[in-house]
Design a protein around this motif. Structure first.
Motif, PDB file in Angstrom:
ATOM      1  N   PHE A   1       0.699  -1.229   0.065  1.00 34.59           N
ATOM      2  CA  PHE A   1      -0.363  -0.384  -0.175  1.00 34.59           C
ATOM      3  C   PHE A   1       1.043   0.492  -0.422  1.00 34.59           C
ATOM      4  CE2 PHE A   1      -2.398  -3.593   2.158  1.00 34.59           C
ATOM      5  CZ  PHE A   1      -4.057  -3.174   1.648  1.00 34.59           C
ATOM      6  N   LEU A   2       0.832   1.676  -1.028  1.00 33.61           N
ATOM      7  CA  LEU A   2       1.571   3.225  -1.313  1.00 33.61           C
ATOM      8  C   LEU A   2       0.993   4.432  -1.811  1.00 33.61           C
ATOM      9  CD1 LEU A   2       4.281   1.755  -3.682  1.00 33.61           C
ATOM     10  CD2 LEU A   2       4.536   1.714  -0.728  1.00 33.61           C
ATOM     11  N   ASP A   3       1.118   5.674  -0.803  1.00 31.43           N
ATOM     12  CA  ASP A   3       0.411   6.793  -1.257  1.00 31.43           C
ATOM     13  C   ASP A   3      -0.478   7.013  -1.021  1.00 31.43           C
ATOM     14  OD1 ASP A   3       3.517   7.086  -1.396  1.00 31.43           O
ATOM     15  OD2 ASP A   3       3.683   6.448  -3.847  1.00 31.43           O
ATOM     16  N   MET A   4      -1.220   6.428  -0.137  1.00 33.79           N
ATOM     17  CA  MET A   4      -2.781   6.636  -0.166  1.00 33.79           C
ATOM     18  C   MET A   4      -2.725   8.118   0.231  1.00 33.79           C
ATOM     19  SD  MET A   4      -3.893   3.921  -1.351  1.00 33.79           S
ATOM     20  CE  MET A   4      -3.136   2.475  -1.192  1.00 33.79           C
ATOM     21  N   THR A   5      -3.836   8.707   0.170  1.00 32.28           N
ATOM     22  CA  THR A   5      -3.931   9.999   0.977  1.00 32.28           C
ATOM     23  C   THR A   5      -5.055   9.506   2.223  1.00 32.28           C
ATOM     24  OG1 THR A   5      -6.468  10.241  -0.144  1.00 32.28           O
ATOM     25  CG2 THR A   5      -3.900  11.450  -1.581  1.00 32.28           C
ATOM     26  N   ALA A   6      -6.007   8.698   2.459  1.00 35.21           N
ATOM     27  CA  ALA A   6      -6.036   8.547   3.672  1.00 35.21           C
ATOM     28  C   ALA A   6      -5.434   7.740   4.292  1.00 35.21           C
ATOM     29  CB  ALA A   6      -7.655   8.698   3.668  1.00 35.21           C
ATOM     30  N   ASP A   7      -6.423   6.609   4.819  1.00 36.38           N
ATOM     31  CA  ASP A   7      -5.822   5.161   5.231  1.00 36.38           C
ATOM     32  C   ASP A   7      -5.642   4.330   4.315  1.00 36.38           C
ATOM     33  OD1 ASP A   7      -6.680   6.784   7.348  1.00 36.38           O
ATOM     34  OD2 ASP A   7      -9.387   4.547   8.681  1.00 36.38           O
ATOM     35  N   GLY A   8      -4.436   3.480   4.648  1.00 35.87           N
ATOM     36  CA  GLY A   8      -4.870   2.467   3.926  1.00 35.87           C
ATOM     37  C   GLY A   8      -5.523   1.085   4.020  1.00 35.87           C
ATOM     38  N   LEU A   9      -6.171   1.043   4.866  1.00 39.32           N
ATOM     39  CA  LEU A   9      -6.933  -0.099   5.004  1.00 39.32           C
ATOM     40  C   LEU A   9      -7.899   0.267   6.602  1.00 39.32           C
ATOM     41  CD1 LEU A   9      -6.886  -4.164   4.299  1.00 39.32           C
ATOM     42  CD2 LEU A   9      -8.040  -3.115   6.945  1.00 39.32           C
ATOM     43  N   ASN A  10      -9.466   0.112   6.544  1.00 35.88           N
ATOM     44  CA  ASN A  10      -9.951   0.317   7.181  1.00 35.88           C
ATOM     45  C   ASN A  10     -11.137  -0.819   7.732  1.00 35.88           C
ATOM     46  OD1 ASN A  10     -11.736   1.514   9.311  1.00 35.88           O
ATOM     47  ND2 ASN A  10     -10.799   4.051   9.736  1.00 35.88           N
ATOM     48  N   LEU A  11     -11.416  -1.723   8.486  1.00 36.84           N
ATOM     49  CA  LEU A  11     -12.433  -2.593   9.038  1.00 36.84           C
ATOM     50  C   LEU A  11     -13.238  -1.450   9.167  1.00 36.84           C
ATOM     51  CD1 LEU A  11     -10.686  -5.416  10.349  1.00 36.84           C
ATOM     52  CD2 LEU A  11     -11.191  -4.717   7.816  1.00 36.84           C
ATOM     53  N   ASN A  12     -14.636  -0.860   8.502  1.00 38.26           N
ATOM     54  CA  ASN A  12     -15.635  -0.034   9.131  1.00 38.26           C
ATOM     55  C   ASN A  12     -17.011  -0.740   9.730  1.00 38.26           C
ATOM     56  OD1 ASN A  12     -17.761   2.740   7.157  1.00 38.26           O
ATOM     57  ND2 ASN A  12     -16.071   2.620  10.042  1.00 38.26           N
ATOM     58  N   GLY A  13     -16.737  -1.634  10.598  1.00 43.46           N
ATOM     59  CA  GLY A  13     -17.258  -2.047  11.543  1.00 43.46           C
ATOM     60  C   GLY A  13     -17.323  -3.539  11.093  1.00 43.46           C
ATOM     61  N   ASN A  14     -18.317  -4.449  12.107  1.00 45.96           N
ATOM     62  CA  ASN A  14     -18.933  -5.809  11.100  1.00 45.96           C
ATOM     63  C   ASN A  14     -17.507  -6.645  10.910  1.00 45.96           C
ATOM     64  OD1 ASN A  14     -21.568  -7.170  11.334  1.00 45.96           O
ATOM     65  ND2 ASN A  14     -21.220  -7.099   9.106  1.00 45.96           N
ATOM     66  N   ALA A  15     -16.959  -6.207  10.954  1.00 47.81           N
ATOM     67  CA  ALA A  15     -15.483  -7.142  10.887  1.00 47.81           C
ATOM     68  C   ALA A  15     -15.598  -8.570  11.650  1.00 47.81           C
ATOM     69  CB  ALA A  15     -14.118  -6.308  10.511  1.00 47.81           C
ATOM     70  N   ARG A  16     -15.651 -10.149  10.680  1.00 46.06           N
ATOM     71  CA  ARG A  16     -15.127 -10.546  11.850  1.00 46.06           C
ATOM     72  C   ARG A  16     -14.633 -11.546  11.194  1.00 46.06           C
ATOM     73  NH1 ARG A  16     -21.302 -10.357  11.377  1.00 46.06           N
ATOM     74  NH2 ARG A  16     -20.907 -11.183   9.467  1.00 46.06           N
ATOM     75  N   GLY A  17     -13.845 -12.434  11.945  1.00 47.29           N
ATOM     76  CA  GLY A  17     -12.430 -13.096  11.808  1.00 47.29           C
ATOM     77  C   GLY A  17     -11.591 -12.774  10.891  1.00 47.29           C
ATOM     78  N   VAL A  18     -11.392 -11.441  10.268  1.00 50.79           N
ATOM     79  CA  VAL A  18     -10.516 -10.543   9.462  1.00 50.79           C
ATOM     80  C   VAL A  18      -9.078 -10.598   9.576  1.00 50.79           C
ATOM     81  CG1 VAL A  18     -10.308  -8.412   7.991  1.00 50.79           C
ATOM     82  CG2 VAL A  18     -12.400  -9.382   8.167  1.00 50.79           C
ATOM     83  N   LYS A  19      -8.425 -10.877   9.161  1.00 52.41           N
ATOM     84  CA  LYS A  19      -6.718 -11.333   8.902  1.00 52.41           C
ATOM     85  C   LYS A  19      -6.052 -10.113   7.665  1.00 52.41           C
ATOM     86  CE  LYS A  19      -6.866 -15.737  10.852  1.00 52.41           C
ATOM     87  NZ  LYS A  19      -7.671 -16.024  11.309  1.00 52.41           N
ATOM     88  N   VAL A  20      -5.116  -9.217   8.437  1.00 52.15           N
ATOM     89  CA  VAL A  20      -4.809  -8.374   7.519  1.00 52.15           C
ATOM     90  C   VAL A  20      -3.045  -8.655   7.854  1.00 52.15           C
ATOM     91  CG1 VAL A  20      -4.427  -6.306   6.753  1.00 52.15           C
ATOM     92  CG2 VAL A  20      -6.359  -6.710   7.547  1.00 52.15           C
ATOM     93  N   ARG A  21      -2.726  -9.316   7.313  1.00 51.58           N
ATOM     94  CA  ARG A  21      -0.700  -9.637   7.625  1.00 51.58           C
ATOM     95  C   ARG A  21      -0.548  -9.957   6.614  1.00 51.58           C
ATOM     96  NH1 ARG A  21      -3.631 -16.043   7.882  1.00 51.58           N
ATOM     97  NH2 ARG A  21      -3.511 -16.365   5.756  1.00 51.58           N
ATOM     98  N   HIS A  22       1.595  -9.872   6.888  1.00 46.66           N
ATOM     99  CA  HIS A  22       2.189 -10.086   5.627  1.00 46.66           C
ATOM    100  C   HIS A  22       2.260  -8.299   4.642  1.00 46.66           C
ATOM    101  CE1 HIS A  22       4.618 -12.208   7.700  1.00 46.66           C
ATOM    102  NE2 HIS A  22       3.882 -13.526   8.067  1.00 46.66           N
ATOM    103  N   ASN A  23       1.714  -7.506   4.954  1.00 49.33           N
ATOM    104  CA  ASN A  23       1.361  -6.231   4.105  1.00 49.33           C
ATOM    105  C   ASN A  23       3.056  -5.419   4.510  1.00 49.33           C
ATOM    106  OD1 ASN A  23      -0.955  -7.026   3.078  1.00 49.33           O
ATOM    107  ND2 ASN A  23      -1.967  -7.197   4.933  1.00 49.33           N
ATOM    108  N   PHE A  24       3.211  -4.130   3.506  1.00 50.70           N
ATOM    109  CA  PHE A  24       3.817  -2.887   3.250  1.00 50.70           C
ATOM    110  C   PHE A  24       2.842  -1.857   3.444  1.00 50.70           C
ATOM    111  CE2 PHE A  24       7.086  -0.259   1.173  1.00 50.70           C
ATOM    112  CZ  PHE A  24       7.807   0.387   3.028  1.00 50.70           C
TER     113      PHE A  24
END
Length: 725
Positions: A329-352
């Motif tokens: 994830f490069l050069d975003m003007t806001a968030d890279g990633l946002n779990l904006n509610g109701n995220a169940r069992g989400v895995k975010v791993r080994h990202n740059f």
């Protein structure tokens, strides 16, 4: 997300100071694996390379190029100047983080082992210099950008790659060297977007071809062959399908809105291509995201290169058991990633993630709680407006094994928070596990609070912390301010409680190890600290009378037993604890807050009032006049100053031209003793005495230095003030 505060404590603003930076190797405690992602590239800092340009930094001041750079340092190149990197590994490609002045574009010439390549590296300010005036406390930010290049040849460890500026000034931050595999082949039975009319030259509009391929490949694979594809609107109705490219250096989609859908039956798998947008400003009402909404249950995103978007993934609706891994994830003007509610069992791993314009990774439990989700083993660097990782509410959340570096304004390395922003919000509950994370140069000045944010912050912003917060096996290195902060950011004094900090190594924290500013309680075990800048603990809950913060010593702690003695002042980085009462005959300046017009590296203002003649303040170089100001706490009679440099004979004799000024209010200064040369000589102790006129009374003592025959900067190891002559 970006914290603001409606109630501000009226205390002095702690000044941002320069810290030693550069390449830092850090590991988690020995019983745990090293933090961060498994990355296919090796980064080399420009300031560690050979250059004919000018090094900038280190600097922590919001709104400067150096403060947003990796390691808070970079190299500025004028026309014809170059930076030469020694290649650290076998590679055939490079990605360069850089900045050019606002409104300018150009190219860098590229040389490999002395041979100029036919192709150049384009550089532009198009995606930089973002303004978000609606975010209180923000300034123009997002100065850097990334550009990548296939070299067209293999290079080996030890080879030389040079970038040379041509017609535009370029500030070079860091280079990533990588061995890129060849393009993958088309999976059997897949539906190629080219077969549906997509244009791999990027000239035609391939939107409809992508839609047709998605519809035709339901239950199978959409193949995106090597090439560049332009999409002018987003995809929707994406479900039960795999979208696969030949590798993110080979298959490139040009789109600022790739998928935008409120729901999906799921089983969507997106992998191995790049999505590069054209987002040049942050407009929060626009869905300028790689994914906006839902991919549905049991989906995945992997091997992607995401760049020049507002947000990488802004996820709402149902995304149960989603896996997001091995992406950039490069050069975003806001968030890279946002779990904006109701995220169940989400895995975010080994990202740059590099150069995000808000929280790099966030969970925000709006409308429904995020439950049982995790951020694990990610590498995050240079979020330039908020936190590296932020958890806003949620149940049974895990933040484990992440490496986070160089946060800027309005953010910590990790924030565990009950800041709601909007309703209905679901506060932290269950067990929040924060384990095995490494934080390097994280924490920042918050201009809305008028005081700093710690490397790891627990924030009862809008409600008390009722969850069990378990912070274990943490490494905090070179935090400019505190290591652990406990605060109620809304200024209402909600309790931060049920907290355990177990197993932490803190090195070179600028002010304190624990910054407690709200009622609550935490237990600390096996927390060791070295190089503490001011004191072990700042324990001053706000508002006054709101309660106490109880620190329980669970055993095994060392190196941070002292407590900051004056809740009416903020500790300055490297200041040392104030003497609670120096007495009329004692040194009135010892331990008092010290600020300066500039500092060089780790030689911060507090070193001049720490009682140690072997440590010293040094101003910015080649920038006379420079000034050091000491707040004596109240108006005091001062008759004599004793100025020192380190007594070592290695410090040759020198003469500094010093003007002594004084103020009772910190705003209006008058000359007490006019400019005069004062000789410091190690043969006589490297000290200078300056008598002050009878009747001199001041609170703020300022020494302005306009020349130094021994070094192009102002230097004092101790500034001592006495009421007796």
């Amino acid at each position: 997300m970006h914290p603001t505060r409606t109630s501000v404590r009226l205390m002095p603003v702690a000044v941002a100071v320069a810290l030693a930076a550069g390449l830092v190797t850090v590991t988690a405690p020995a019983a745990h694996a090293a933090a961060g992602a498994d990355l296919p590239f090796t980064s080399v800092e420009a300031e560690s390379a050979t250059t004919t340009g000018t090094a900038i930094g280190p600097d922590l001041t919001q709104g400067t190029l150096a403060s947003e750079a990796s390691g808070r340092r970079a190299v500025r190149l004028g026309a014809g100047q170059r930076v030469e990197f020694t290649v650290p590994r076998a590679a055939n490609a490079v990605n360069l983080a850089y900045s050019v002045p606002d409104g300018q574009s150009g190219t860098l010439d590229v040389y490999v082992n002395g041979q100029k390549l036919a192709k150049t590296l384009p550089v532009t300010s198009k995606y930089s210099y973002v303004d978000t005036g609606w975010i209180t406390g923000s300034k123009t930010h997002h100065f850097y950008d990334n550009a990548r290049l296939l070299l067209g040849r293999d290079v080996r460890a030890g080879d030389k790659v040079v970038f040379q500026a041509t017609g535009v000034q370029v500030t070079v931050d860091v280079a990533d060297f990588e061995q890129v595999a060849g393009a993958a082949g088309q999976p059997a039975g897949s539906v190629s977007v080219v077969s549906k009319g997509a244009d791999p030259t990027g000239q035609g509009d391939s939107t409809q071809a992508f839609r047709d391929a998605v519809a035709a490949a339901r239950g199978g694979v959409v193949w995106i062959p090597p090439g560049e594809y332009r999409l002018t609107s987003s995809l929707s109705g994406v479900q039960n399908v795999t979208l696969q490219g030949a590798g993110h250096w080979h298959s490139v989609v040009r789109s600022s809105r790739f998928i935008d859908q409120t729901g999906s039956s799921g089983n969507v798998h997106i992998k191995d291509f790049a999505v590069i947008g054209e987002v040049t400003e942050r407009v929060d009402s626009n869905p300028d995201n790689f994914v906006n909404g839902s991919l549905g249950p049991n989906s995945s995103v992997s091997g992607m290169w995401l760049q020049h978007l507002k947000v990488g993934l802004w996820l709402t609706g149902t995304n149960d058991n989603l896996v997001v891994e091995n992406n950039r994830f490069l050069d975003m003007t806001a968030d890279g990633l946002n779990l904006n509610g109701n995220a169940r069992g989400v895995k975010v791993r080994h990202n740059f993630l590099r150069n995000q314009g808000d929280d790099a990774l966030a969970m925000w439990s709006l409308n429904a709680p995020d439950v049982g989700s995790s951020f694990e083993n990610n590498t995050i660097t240079q979020p330039n407006l908020a936190n590296g990782i932020a958890i806003y509410g949620g149940t049974d959340i895990t933040v484990r094994g992440n490496l986070i570096a160089d946060t800027n304004a309005l953010g910590s390395g990790i924030a565990i928070s009950n800041q709601k922003f909007l309703d209905p919000f679901h506060p932290l509950s269950g067990t929040i596990t924060v384990d095995g994370n490494t934080l390097v140069r994280t924490g920042a000045m918050n201009p809305n609070w008028n005081h700093p944010m710690g490397a790891l912050r627990v924030d009862s912003y809008d409600s008390a912390i009722e969850a069990q917060v378990r912070i274990t096996n943490t490494t905090v290195t070179d935090s400019p301010y505190s290591a652990f902060e406990f605060v109620s950011g809304g200024g209402r004094g909600f309790a931060a409680k049920n907290i355990t900090v177990d197993g932490a190594t803190v090195r070179n924290t600028g002010t304190v190890v624990v910054q407690a500013e709200t009622p609550g309680a935490a237990t600390f075990r096996n927390v060791t600290a070295t190089g503490v800048g001011a004191a072990g603990v700042y324990n001053c809950p706000y508002p006054a009378g709101s309660g106490t913060f109880a620190l329980t010593d669970g055993g095994g702690n060392s190196g941070w037993s002292s407590t900051w003695s004056d809740c009416s002042t903020w500790p300055q980085p490297g200041q040392g604890n104030p003497d609670p009462d120096p007495g009329e005959s004692g040194n009135l300046a010892k331990g008092r807050p010290a600020t300066a017009t500039g500092s060089q590296d780790v030689y911060t203002p507090g070193k001049a009032v720490d009682g140690d003649a072997d440590t010293y303040w040094e101003s910015a170089n080649h920038a006379f006049p420079q000034a050091l100001t000491v707040d004596l706490g109240s108006s005091r009679t001062v008759r004599r100053l004793l100025l020192k440099l380190p007594p070592s004979a290695a410090w040759g004799a020198r003469t500094q031209t010093v003007t002594v000024l004084g103020s009772t209010d910190g705003s209006t200064y008058s000359t007490v003793v006019g400019a005069a040369g004062h000789r410091f000589d190690p043969a006589t102790g490297n000290t200078v005495t300056i008598p002050l006129p009878a009747g001199t009374s001041l609170r703020h003592l300022r020494l302005s230095v306009s020349a130094n025959t021994g070094w192009p900067a102002a230097q004092f190891s101790e500034v001592e003030a006495y009421s007796t002559s």
